[in-house]
Design a protein around this motif. Structure first.
Motif, mmCIF file in Angstrom:
data_model
loop_
_atom_site.group_PDB
_atom_site.id
_atom_site.type_symbol
_atom_site.label_atom_id
_atom_site.label_comp_id
_atom_site.label_asym_id
_atom_site.label_seq_id
_atom_site.Cartn_x
_atom_site.Cartn_y
_atom_site.Cartn_z
ATOM 1 N N LYS A 255 -15.283 8.847 -7.646
ATOM 2 C CA LYS A 255 -14.955 8.119 -6.430
ATOM 3 C C LYS A 255 -15.813 8.518 -5.231
ATOM 4 O O LYS A 255 -15.633 7.980 -4.145
ATOM 5 C CB LYS A 255 -13.480 8.335 -6.094
ATOM 6 C CG LYS A 255 -12.554 7.774 -7.161
ATOM 7 C CD LYS A 255 -11.128 8.149 -6.922
ATOM 8 C CE LYS A 255 -10.451 7.091 -6.118
ATOM 9 N NZ LYS A 255 -9.006 7.315 -5.991
ATOM 10 N N PHE B 108 -13.316 -2.141 -9.203
ATOM 11 C CA PHE B 108 -13.003 -2.563 -7.834
ATOM 12 C C PHE B 108 -11.718 -3.380 -7.817
ATOM 13 O O PHE B 108 -11.288 -3.917 -8.835
ATOM 14 C CB PHE B 108 -14.162 -3.360 -7.217
ATOM 15 C CG PHE B 108 -14.494 -4.631 -7.947
ATOM 16 C CD1 PHE B 108 -13.956 -5.845 -7.550
ATOM 17 C CD2 PHE B 108 -15.370 -4.615 -9.025
ATOM 18 C CE1 PHE B 108 -14.268 -7.020 -8.213
ATOM 19 C CE2 PHE B 108 -15.689 -5.790 -9.699
ATOM 20 C CZ PHE B 108 -15.140 -6.989 -9.293
ATOM 21 N N HIS B 109 -11.119 -3.438 -6.632
ATOM 22 C CA HIS B 109 -9.922 -4.254 -6.422
ATOM 23 C C HIS B 109 -10.366 -5.708 -6.325
ATOM 24 O O HIS B 109 -10.972 -6.108 -5.329
ATOM 25 C CB HIS B 109 -9.201 -3.862 -5.128
ATOM 26 C CG HIS B 109 -8.702 -2.462 -5.094
ATOM 27 N ND1 HIS B 109 -7.759 -1.976 -5.970
ATOM 28 C CD2 HIS B 109 -9.028 -1.425 -4.280
ATOM 29 C CE1 HIS B 109 -7.514 -0.703 -5.691
ATOM 30 N NE2 HIS B 109 -8.274 -0.343 -4.676
ATOM 31 N N THR C 183 -8.099 -8.392 -6.946
ATOM 32 C CA THR C 183 -6.959 -9.071 -6.325
ATOM 33 C C THR C 183 -5.974 -7.981 -5.906
ATOM 34 O O THR C 183 -6.216 -6.797 -6.155
ATOM 35 C CB THR C 183 -6.259 -10.038 -7.313
ATOM 36 O OG1 THR C 183 -5.628 -9.272 -8.344
ATOM 37 C CG2 THR C 183 -7.240 -11.031 -7.918
ATOM 38 N N LYS C 184 -4.839 -8.385 -5.360
ATOM 39 C CA LYS C 184 -3.837 -7.389 -4.973
ATOM 40 C C LYS C 184 -3.299 -6.630 -6.177
ATOM 41 O O LYS C 184 -2.871 -5.490 -6.058
ATOM 42 C CB LYS C 184 -2.682 -8.061 -4.225
ATOM 43 C CG LYS C 184 -3.050 -8.496 -2.840
ATOM 44 C CD LYS C 184 -1.875 -9.116 -2.121
ATOM 45 C CE LYS C 184 -2.291 -9.540 -0.730
ATOM 46 N NZ LYS C 184 -1.226 -10.193 0.000
ATOM 47 N N THR C 185 -3.315 -7.271 -7.351
ATOM 48 C CA THR C 185 -2.731 -6.636 -8.534
ATOM 49 C C THR C 185 -3.735 -6.273 -9.618
ATOM 50 O O THR C 185 -3.395 -5.520 -10.515
ATOM 51 C CB THR C 185 -1.662 -7.558 -9.166
ATOM 52 O OG1 THR C 185 -2.279 -8.807 -9.487
ATOM 53 C CG2 THR C 185 -0.500 -7.784 -8.212
ATOM 54 N N ASP C 186 -4.963 -6.809 -9.545
ATOM 55 C CA ASP C 186 -5.933 -6.585 -10.618
ATOM 56 C C ASP C 186 -7.167 -5.845 -10.151
ATOM 57 O O ASP C 186 -7.725 -6.141 -9.088
ATOM 58 C CB ASP C 186 -6.385 -7.927 -11.217
ATOM 59 C CG ASP C 186 -5.266 -8.660 -11.920
ATOM 60 O OD1 ASP C 186 -4.425 -7.991 -12.553
ATOM 61 O OD2 ASP C 186 -5.231 -9.902 -11.824
ATOM 62 N N ASN C 187 -7.604 -4.907 -10.989
ATOM 63 C CA ASN C 187 -8.883 -4.236 -10.804
ATOM 64 C C ASN C 187 -9.825 -4.735 -11.893
ATOM 65 O O ASN C 187 -9.406 -4.922 -13.033
ATOM 66 C CB ASN C 187 -8.724 -2.718 -10.918
ATOM 67 C CG ASN C 187 -7.878 -2.164 -9.799
ATOM 68 O OD1 ASN C 187 -7.851 -2.705 -8.706
ATOM 69 N ND2 ASN C 187 -7.177 -1.085 -10.069
ATOM 70 N N TYR C 188 -11.091 -4.946 -11.530
ATOM 71 C CA TYR C 188 -12.091 -5.409 -12.496
ATOM 72 C C TYR C 188 -13.090 -4.301 -12.747
ATOM 73 O O TYR C 188 -13.402 -3.503 -11.855
ATOM 74 C CB TYR C 188 -12.847 -6.623 -11.962
ATOM 75 C CG TYR C 188 -12.086 -7.930 -11.967
ATOM 76 C CD1 TYR C 188 -10.763 -8.030 -12.378
ATOM 77 C CD2 TYR C 188 -12.715 -9.084 -11.542
ATOM 78 C CE1 TYR C 188 -10.091 -9.247 -12.376
ATOM 79 C CE2 TYR C 188 -12.056 -10.305 -11.531
ATOM 80 C CZ TYR C 188 -10.743 -10.378 -11.948
ATOM 81 O OH TYR C 188 -10.094 -11.585 -11.939
ATOM 82 N N LYS D 13 -13.907 -2.311 -1.331
ATOM 83 C CA LYS D 13 -13.011 -2.671 -2.445
ATOM 84 C C LYS D 13 -13.333 -1.879 -3.710
ATOM 85 O O LYS D 13 -12.603 -1.936 -4.690
ATOM 86 C CB LYS D 13 -13.106 -4.165 -2.763
ATOM 87 C CG LYS D 13 -12.683 -5.067 -1.636
ATOM 88 C CD LYS D 13 -11.195 -5.123 -1.539
ATOM 89 C CE LYS D 13 -10.784 -6.135 -0.481
ATOM 90 N NZ LYS D 13 -9.393 -6.092 -0.189
ATOM 91 N N ILE E 112 -13.412 1.095 -6.106
ATOM 92 C CA ILE E 112 -12.606 2.296 -6.342
ATOM 93 C C ILE E 112 -13.499 3.446 -6.760
ATOM 94 O O ILE E 112 -13.337 4.573 -6.322
ATOM 95 C CB ILE E 112 -11.543 2.035 -7.429
ATOM 96 C CG1 ILE E 112 -10.619 0.904 -7.008
ATOM 97 C CG2 ILE E 112 -10.746 3.309 -7.724
ATOM 98 C CD1 ILE E 112 -9.770 0.363 -8.146
#
Length: 189
Positions: free
Chosen positions: A59, A71-72, A74-79, A170, A172
């Motif tokens: 990080k 990365f974030h 959406t509010k609920t999904d990381n790609y 965004k 992570i």
């Protein structure tokens, strides 16, 4: 003598409590600011990464070209995707070749899929459809403070071609280690 035993016992409990508190604080700091485990969800990074692979993210280092990042989205999904373009870059794909700022780049991590697609569908089949950056994000260059990302499984990836560029804040972290399954353990370059 009994007071001495009680005092010694209290001291021992206090020492254990301090050690546990320090361990918890260190774990929180490490996970929050330095490293984090993540699970790959989906097929978009195949053949490099597979569904349910476990990664350790770094990080603290800034993403570089061709790094795999999480990365974030959406509010609920990381790609999980690969950084292709950095701020100021011009990106283009022509005939399955990546061009960054007019220079052709090899992408050896795509070789297994390129070969498979050519064998299955013929030599004229492209793994990555032709595009210019302006056609997918509406700009000639990757904007400042963002990166352009693609999944390695180009025909099955929701990436910057659909969702646009990824803001740096965004991100992570950068994938450094594939640690599970153990048979696939490797340091990610």
């Amino acid at each position: 003598m009994e007071n001495k035993k009680k005092s010694k016992k209290k001291n021992e409990i206090w020492e254990w409590t301090k050690a546990l508190l320090i361990a918890v604080v260190l774990a929180v700091v490490i996970r929050s600011f330095l490293f984090e485990p993540v699970v790959v969800n989906g097929q978009s990074m195949m053949p490099t990464l597979h569904n349910q692979d476990r990664l350790i993210l770094n990080k603290i280092s800034k993403p570089k070209r061709f790094d795999i990042i999480v990365f974030h989205a959406t509010k609920t999904d990381n790609y999980v995707k690969r950084v292709i373009g950095l701020p100021g870059d011009r990106i283009e794909y022509k005939n399955d070749t990546l061009y960054i700022n007019g220079k052709a780049y090899k992408e050896p991590y795509l070789a297994p899929y390129k070969k498979m697609y050519k064998e299955q569908y013929g030599n004229n089949t492209l793994l990555t459809e032709n595009f210019k950056l302006k056609d997918v994000i509406g700009r000639d260059t990757v904007p400042k403070g963002t990166v352009f990302v693609l999944g390695d499984n180009r025909r099955n990836s929701r990436d910057s071609r659909m969702i646009g560029v990824v803001p740096m804040d965004k991100i992570i972290g950068k994938a450094n280690v594939l640690f599970w399954p153990l048979s696939d353990f490797k340091f990610i370059k």
